[in-house]
Design a protein around this motif. Structure first.
Motif, mmCIF file in Angstrom:
data_model
loop_
_atom_site.group_PDB
_atom_site.id
_atom_site.type_symbol
_atom_site.label_atom_id
_atom_site.label_comp_id
_atom_site.label_asym_id
_atom_site.label_seq_id
_atom_site.Cartn_x
_atom_site.Cartn_y
_atom_site.Cartn_z
ATOM 1 N N LEU A 143 0.834 -1.209 0.000
ATOM 2 C CA LEU A 143 0.000 0.000 0.000
ATOM 3 C C LEU A 143 0.862 1.249 0.000
ATOM 4 O O LEU A 143 0.548 2.238 -0.686
ATOM 5 C CB LEU A 143 -0.922 -0.009 1.229
ATOM 6 N N ALA A 144 1.949 1.213 0.773
ATOM 7 C CA ALA A 144 2.848 2.367 0.823
ATOM 8 C C ALA A 144 3.473 2.619 -0.540
ATOM 9 O O ALA A 144 3.539 3.762 -1.016
ATOM 10 C CB ALA A 144 3.941 2.129 1.872
ATOM 11 N N VAL A 145 3.932 1.544 -1.190
ATOM 12 C CA VAL A 145 4.568 1.690 -2.504
ATOM 13 C C VAL A 145 3.566 2.197 -3.531
ATOM 14 O O VAL A 145 3.857 3.108 -4.322
ATOM 15 C CB VAL A 145 5.171 0.347 -2.956
ATOM 16 N N GLU A 146 2.350 1.630 -3.525
ATOM 17 C CA GLU A 146 1.333 2.056 -4.486
ATOM 18 C C GLU A 146 0.973 3.527 -4.294
ATOM 19 O O GLU A 146 0.802 4.282 -5.258
ATOM 20 C CB GLU A 146 0.080 1.188 -4.335
ATOM 21 N N THR A 147 0.863 3.950 -3.025
ATOM 22 C CA THR A 147 0.533 5.346 -2.748
ATOM 23 C C THR A 147 1.627 6.276 -3.254
ATOM 24 O O THR A 147 1.343 7.325 -3.857
ATOM 25 C CB THR A 147 0.346 5.553 -1.235
ATOM 26 N N ALA A 148 2.882 5.888 -3.006
ATOM 27 C CA ALA A 148 4.000 6.724 -3.446
ATOM 28 C C ALA A 148 4.072 6.802 -4.966
ATOM 29 O O ALA A 148 4.398 7.852 -5.529
ATOM 30 C CB ALA A 148 5.312 6.169 -2.884
ATOM 31 N N GLU A 149 3.759 5.703 -5.647
ATOM 32 C CA GLU A 149 3.839 5.685 -7.111
ATOM 33 C C GLU A 149 2.722 6.476 -7.772
ATOM 34 O O GLU A 149 2.791 6.770 -8.965
ATOM 35 C CB GLU A 149 3.816 4.233 -7.593
ATOM 36 N N GLN A 150 1.678 6.825 -7.009
ATOM 37 C CA GLN A 150 0.586 7.622 -7.567
ATOM 38 C C GLN A 150 0.918 9.111 -7.629
ATOM 39 O O GLN A 150 0.189 9.875 -8.260
ATOM 40 C CB GLN A 150 -0.669 7.436 -6.714
ATOM 41 N N SER A 151 2.000 9.505 -6.969
ATOM 42 C CA SER A 151 2.359 10.922 -6.970
ATOM 43 C C SER A 151 2.820 11.352 -8.359
ATOM 44 O O SER A 151 3.168 10.526 -9.202
ATOM 45 C CB SER A 151 3.473 11.188 -5.944
ATOM 46 N N GLU A 152 2.841 12.660 -8.591
ATOM 47 C CA GLU A 152 3.208 13.172 -9.909
ATOM 48 C C GLU A 152 4.658 12.868 -10.252
ATOM 49 O O GLU A 152 5.008 12.668 -11.404
ATOM 50 C CB GLU A 152 2.965 14.687 -9.946
ATOM 51 N N GLU A 153 5.526 12.843 -9.230
ATOM 52 C CA GLU A 153 6.944 12.560 -9.455
ATOM 53 C C GLU A 153 7.389 11.448 -8.508
ATOM 54 O O GLU A 153 7.970 11.709 -7.457
ATOM 55 C CB GLU A 153 7.781 13.816 -9.236
ATOM 56 N N PRO A 154 7.091 10.178 -8.858
ATOM 57 C CA PRO A 154 7.497 9.050 -8.001
ATOM 58 C C PRO A 154 9.019 9.033 -7.818
ATOM 59 O O PRO A 154 9.771 9.321 -8.745
ATOM 60 C CB PRO A 154 7.026 7.826 -8.791
ATOM 61 N N SER A 155 9.441 8.707 -6.613
ATOM 62 C CA SER A 155 10.873 8.655 -6.326
ATOM 63 C C SER A 155 11.117 7.683 -5.190
ATOM 64 O O SER A 155 10.200 7.310 -4.449
ATOM 65 C CB SER A 155 11.405 10.033 -5.931
ATOM 66 N N ALA A 156 12.375 7.269 -5.046
ATOM 67 C CA ALA A 156 12.746 6.389 -3.945
ATOM 68 C C ALA A 156 12.510 7.069 -2.606
ATOM 69 O O ALA A 156 12.099 6.423 -1.627
ATOM 70 C CB ALA A 156 14.212 5.975 -4.086
ATOM 71 N N ASP A 157 12.749 8.383 -2.565
ATOM 72 C CA ASP A 157 12.519 9.135 -1.332
ATOM 73 C C ASP A 157 11.037 9.129 -0.967
ATOM 74 O O ASP A 157 10.661 8.996 0.201
ATOM 75 C CB ASP A 157 13.015 10.570 -1.504
ATOM 76 N N GLY A 158 10.173 9.246 -1.976
ATOM 77 C CA GLY A 158 8.738 9.210 -1.716
ATOM 78 C C GLY A 158 8.280 7.867 -1.202
ATOM 79 O O GLY A 158 7.427 7.789 -0.314
ATOM 80 N N VAL A 159 8.839 6.791 -1.750
ATOM 81 C CA VAL A 159 8.503 5.444 -1.270
ATOM 82 C C VAL A 159 8.937 5.274 0.184
ATOM 83 O O VAL A 159 8.197 4.733 1.010
ATOM 84 C CB VAL A 159 9.172 4.378 -2.158
#
Length: 434
Positions: A46-62
């Motif tokens: 769920l955390a990974v999917e949420t982070a990948e939905q952002s406009e600029e997915p990044s390792a920091d966002g994950v």
């Protein structure tokens, strides 16, 4: 008399029934742990999917999303979110890369200990086909063998299926070298080292040789940490002498292979923080001293450290509630910072135990938005939870008297109150201490 030779038929039958129940309970526990791993892995996804939905997915966002989910889980379970995040990563590894092993544990075929050992030994099998072959062989082997035997076989099988050389794998493993501290009871702690086997075994062998040489004779001296070394009749075991020498080397030795030409590293001395009630310092108190706000230590060591300190803070506490009233110092510095360090003692995120001296002093209400710089708007946050507060949906409010209310992304509110001070308290019926 031979054990159980005189047991009655009923007693033997009872033993058999207890054994069957014990096996059943162990299988149930393993199944429940597998179910927990499934939920933790789901949280990770769920955390990974949420982070990948952002406009600029990044390792920091994950990573931030993982922190936020781990904090949600940890606060609800009253477990450190660092611990929960490690569990989430371990569960994700088990569920996604070793599904056969996970299913076998869930079915009660193998235990959680078996599963953990199989996964640890096969972690570096990157090829999915080889990993599946490895899992199949090890689950079959683990059905009838103990976990320690499975560990030996798992390392052997994984090594044969691993296309990469030992040299290449060792180069990767070296990146994980580290040292960590684990607090134990009765004023004790463990210092663990994970590093290249040749160096660790060599260091252990050298300390052992030193301990044996010290036991063979030599002058009695006072070690840096208070133990005595030397005489063969001093009553210490080899293990005790080895520990004393290793601590002496770490506390007083110079890292010749890493030091600068001017000996900068050799000049660094260890620093610890000790909280000791004045009655304990005088030898008549009942509350033990505390090291770094978390480990009780003996009175002799506390008095030795207090007596040799260049300066120390005095924390004035309420005699009934032990709440911090004021902090002063024989050599004063920033009064407010000292007061907050004494009040908080640790990171103020629920379940976190990082010492205040290792944390950032954070404005609860942003200073740029009008937040005041005083005790009712400041608190210690470790870097992890400082970032969590500013870059995830977690929100914190200062309720006064050092009490913080944290609201999680799902709306759950978790209250964190200041840790009780390490001070003696009295009632009106207590006799005067003097």
């Amino acid at each position: 008399m031979t054990a159980l030779m005189d047991a009655t038929i009923e007693q033997v039958a009872a033993l058999g029934a207890v054994t069957e129940m014990l096996v059943s309970v162990e299988r149930t526990i393993g199944s429940l742990l597998a179910a927990r791993d499934g939920l933790l892995a789901l949280g990770s996804r769920l955390a990974v999917e949420t982070a990948e939905q952002s406009e600029e997915p990044s390792a920091d966002g994950v990573d931030l999303a993982m922190r936020a989910v781990a904090a949600e889980f940890g606060a609800a379970l009253r477990v450190s979110d660092r611990t929960l995040q490690r569990r989430m990563l371990d569960a994700e590894l088990l569920v996604t890369r070793f599904p056969r092993v996970w299913r076998a544990q869930g079915a009660g075929v193998i235990s959680a200990a078996h599963a953990r050992i199989i996964v640890d030994a096969g972690t570096h099998l990157d090829d999915e086909t080889r990993r599946e072959e490895y899992s199949e062989r090890m689950v079959a082997f683990a059905r009838t063998e103990s976990a320690n035997r499975v560990g030996r076989e798992a390392r052997r099988v994984a090594d044969r299926l691993q296309p990469r050389t030992v040299d290449a794998r060792h180069a990767d493993a070296r990146q994980e070298r580290r040292v960590w501290l684990t607090n134990r009871a009765d004023g004790m702690a463990e210092l663990s080292i994970f590093g290249p086997a040749a160096l660790v075994h060599g260091a252990f062998d050298r300390v052992t040789a030193m301990a044996k040489a010290a036991a063979a004779g030599g002058e009695v001296v006072e070690c840096a940490h208070g133990s005595r070394s030397g005489r063969p009749h001093d009553g210490r075991t080899l293990g005790q002498t080895r520990c004393d020498i290793a601590l002496d080397l770490l506390l007083t030795g110079a890292p010749a292979g890493h030091d600068t030409t001017d000996g900068m590293l050799a000049r660094i001395t260890p620093t610890v923080s000790v909280t000791v009630p004045v009655m304990t310092l005088l030898g008549s108190g009942t509350v033990p001293a505390e090291l770094n706000g978390c480990v009780p230590i003996d009175g002799r060591t506390a008095r030795l450290l207090a007596g040799s300190a260049a300066g120390w803070d005095r924390v004035l506490t309420h005699p009934i509630t032990a709440a911090v009233l004021a902090v002063d110092r024989y050599r004063p510095s920033a009064e407010l910072r000292r007061h907050l360090t004494a009040r908080d003692s640790r990171c103020r995120f629920p379940t976190c135990g990082y010492a205040a001296r290792d944390c950032d002093l954070d404005h609860t209400e942003d200073h740029a938005l009008g937040g005041t710089t005083d005790a009712d708007n400041l608190g210690h946050l470790c870097r992890r939870h400082h970032v969590l507060k500013h870059r995830t949906p977690w929100h914190v409010e200062h309720l006064g008297d050092g009490t913080f209310a944290w609201t999680s992304p799902t709306g759950q509110v978790h209250i964190d109150r200041p840790r009780a001070q390490n001070a003696e308290t009295f009632t009106e019926d207590d006799s005067p201490p003097f």
